[in-house]
Design a protein around this motif. Structure first.
Motif, mmCIF file in Angstrom:
data_model
loop_
_atom_site.group_PDB
_atom_site.id
_atom_site.type_symbol
_atom_site.label_atom_id
_atom_site.label_comp_id
_atom_site.label_asym_id
_atom_site.label_seq_id
_atom_site.Cartn_x
_atom_site.Cartn_y
_atom_site.Cartn_z
ATOM 1 N N UNK A 44 0.810 -1.359 16.317
ATOM 2 C CA UNK A 44 1.152 -0.185 15.522
ATOM 3 C C UNK A 44 2.627 -0.185 15.152
ATOM 4 N N UNK A 45 3.467 -0.559 16.112
ATOM 5 C CA UNK A 45 4.900 -0.665 15.815
ATOM 6 C C UNK A 45 5.163 -1.757 14.784
ATOM 7 N N UNK A 46 4.428 -2.846 14.881
ATOM 8 C CA UNK A 46 4.568 -3.910 13.882
ATOM 9 C C UNK A 46 4.116 -3.441 12.498
ATOM 10 N N UNK A 47 3.108 -2.591 12.465
ATOM 11 C CA UNK A 47 2.630 -2.049 11.191
ATOM 12 C C UNK A 47 3.717 -1.222 10.519
ATOM 13 N N UNK A 48 4.327 -0.312 11.277
ATOM 14 C CA UNK A 48 5.386 0.523 10.710
ATOM 15 C C UNK A 48 6.599 -0.284 10.292
ATOM 16 N N UNK A 49 6.978 -1.242 11.120
ATOM 17 C CA UNK A 49 8.132 -2.079 10.794
ATOM 18 C C UNK A 49 7.860 -2.903 9.547
ATOM 19 N N UNK A 50 6.686 -3.506 9.472
ATOM 20 C CA UNK A 50 6.325 -4.341 8.325
ATOM 21 C C UNK A 50 6.247 -3.515 7.046
ATOM 22 N N UNK A 51 5.781 -2.278 7.156
ATOM 23 C CA UNK A 51 5.697 -1.399 5.991
ATOM 24 C C UNK A 51 7.080 -1.147 5.411
ATOM 25 N N UNK A 52 8.027 -0.796 6.259
ATOM 26 C CA UNK A 52 9.380 -0.523 5.785
ATOM 27 C C UNK A 52 10.046 -1.803 5.307
ATOM 28 N N UNK A 53 9.789 -2.904 5.985
ATOM 29 C CA UNK A 53 10.367 -4.171 5.571
ATOM 30 C C UNK A 53 9.886 -4.574 4.183
ATOM 31 N N UNK A 54 8.628 -4.340 3.888
ATOM 32 C CA UNK A 54 8.067 -4.756 2.606
ATOM 33 C C UNK A 54 8.439 -3.799 1.474
ATOM 34 N N UNK A 55 8.420 -2.499 1.738
ATOM 35 C CA UNK A 55 8.621 -1.525 0.653
ATOM 36 C C UNK A 55 10.033 -0.967 0.567
ATOM 37 N N UNK A 56 10.779 -1.035 1.651
ATOM 38 C CA UNK A 56 12.148 -0.512 1.763
ATOM 39 C C UNK A 56 12.298 0.863 1.121
ATOM 40 N N UNK A 57 12.817 0.978 -0.060
ATOM 41 C CA UNK A 57 13.065 2.299 -0.662
ATOM 42 C C UNK A 57 11.912 2.759 -1.539
ATOM 43 N N UNK A 58 10.811 2.051 -1.552
ATOM 44 C CA UNK A 58 9.672 2.423 -2.384
ATOM 45 C C UNK A 58 8.803 3.508 -1.779
ATOM 46 N N UNK A 59 9.169 4.006 -0.603
ATOM 47 C CA UNK A 59 8.387 5.047 0.063
ATOM 48 C C UNK A 59 9.163 6.352 -0.016
ATOM 49 N N UNK A 61 8.417 9.382 1.697
ATOM 50 C CA UNK A 61 8.554 9.994 3.018
ATOM 51 C C UNK A 61 8.135 8.956 4.068
ATOM 52 N N UNK A 62 9.075 8.169 4.519
ATOM 53 C CA UNK A 62 8.787 7.051 5.419
ATOM 54 C C UNK A 62 8.142 7.512 6.730
ATOM 55 N N UNK A 63 8.659 8.535 7.412
ATOM 56 C CA UNK A 63 8.040 8.916 8.692
ATOM 57 C C UNK A 63 6.574 9.346 8.550
ATOM 58 N N UNK A 64 6.281 10.149 7.562
ATOM 59 C CA UNK A 64 4.909 10.622 7.383
ATOM 60 C C UNK A 64 3.981 9.483 6.979
ATOM 61 N N UNK A 65 4.403 8.665 6.042
ATOM 62 C CA UNK A 65 3.568 7.574 5.559
ATOM 63 C C UNK A 65 3.313 6.555 6.653
ATOM 64 N N UNK A 66 4.329 6.254 7.456
ATOM 65 C CA UNK A 66 4.135 5.289 8.536
ATOM 66 C C UNK A 66 3.210 5.855 9.613
ATOM 67 N N UNK A 67 3.322 7.155 9.896
ATOM 68 C CA UNK A 67 2.436 7.771 10.881
ATOM 69 C C UNK A 67 0.988 7.736 10.403
ATOM 70 N N UNK A 68 0.766 8.086 9.148
ATOM 71 C CA UNK A 68 -0.595 8.081 8.599
ATOM 72 C C UNK A 68 -1.158 6.661 8.572
ATOM 73 N N UNK A 113 3.509 4.904 17.552
ATOM 74 C CA UNK A 113 4.277 3.659 17.583
ATOM 75 C C UNK A 113 4.557 3.115 16.189
ATOM 76 N N UNK A 114 3.689 3.405 15.229
ATOM 77 C CA UNK A 114 3.983 3.016 13.853
ATOM 78 C C UNK A 114 5.180 3.805 13.327
ATOM 79 N N UNK A 115 5.222 5.083 13.656
ATOM 80 C CA UNK A 115 6.380 5.903 13.287
ATOM 81 C C UNK A 115 7.652 5.343 13.922
ATOM 82 N N UNK A 116 7.579 4.978 15.205
ATOM 83 C CA UNK A 116 8.758 4.441 15.875
ATOM 84 C C UNK A 116 9.162 3.075 15.320
ATOM 85 N N UNK A 117 8.173 2.248 14.971
ATOM 86 C CA UNK A 117 8.473 0.958 14.354
ATOM 87 C C UNK A 117 9.136 1.124 12.998
ATOM 88 N N UNK A 118 8.675 2.101 12.219
ATOM 89 C CA UNK A 118 9.293 2.371 10.921
ATOM 90 C C UNK A 118 10.713 2.907 11.100
#
Length: 127
Positions: A44-59, A61-68, A113-118
């Motif tokens: 889950x942490x890897x999911x959040x981290x990978x999401x932010x790594x791939x999209x960076x500023x394209x999100x 609301x990062x915390x909400x999107x990573x949690x969902x 953990x996805x939220x924390x990874x993000x």
């Protein structure tokens, strides 16, 4: 939902399944299901981290999107593990049923953990 978010989702689900299959070679199935939330937490942490790594500023609301996305990862992992147990369980002699509490545990653990990874990725990339 973009392709990068879907890739992040399947990285989390695939990683949890790979760790579960690996551990099931030398640990009983019921013990693997007991430690599966740890695998889900890591992925889950890897999911959040990978999401932010791939999209960076394209999100927006990062915390909400990573949690969902993490909650979705936990739910898909539950479905995949439940399907695998119901499909392969009778052949292996193990009959273990996952219930709704397991679903909630998987979703909550993966979401947090996805939220924390993000959050870690945001700090690392200075966003």
């Amino acid at each position: 939902m973009t392709i990068a978010a879907i890739k992040s989702l399947f990285i989390g689900v695939g990683g949890s399944l790979i760790l579960a299959v690996f551990c099931s070679t030398f640990i009983a199935t019921d013990k693997v299901l007991f430690i599966l939330p740890l695998f889900i937490a890591f992925n889950g942490a890897m999911t959040g981290y990978r999401l932010v790594e791939a999209l960076k500023t394209g999100i927006m609301n990062i915390p909400l999107f990573s949690f969902v996305l993490g909650v979705g990862t936990g739910a898909l992992t539950f479905v995949a593990v439940n399907f695998a147990i119901n499909f392969a369980g009778p052949f292996m002699g193990d009959i273990v049923l996952l219930n709704i509490y397991d679903l909630f545990i998987y979703m909550i653990v993966s979401g947090i953990t996805s939220y924390l990874g993000a959050k870690l990725a945001v700090r690392y990339f200075n966003l």
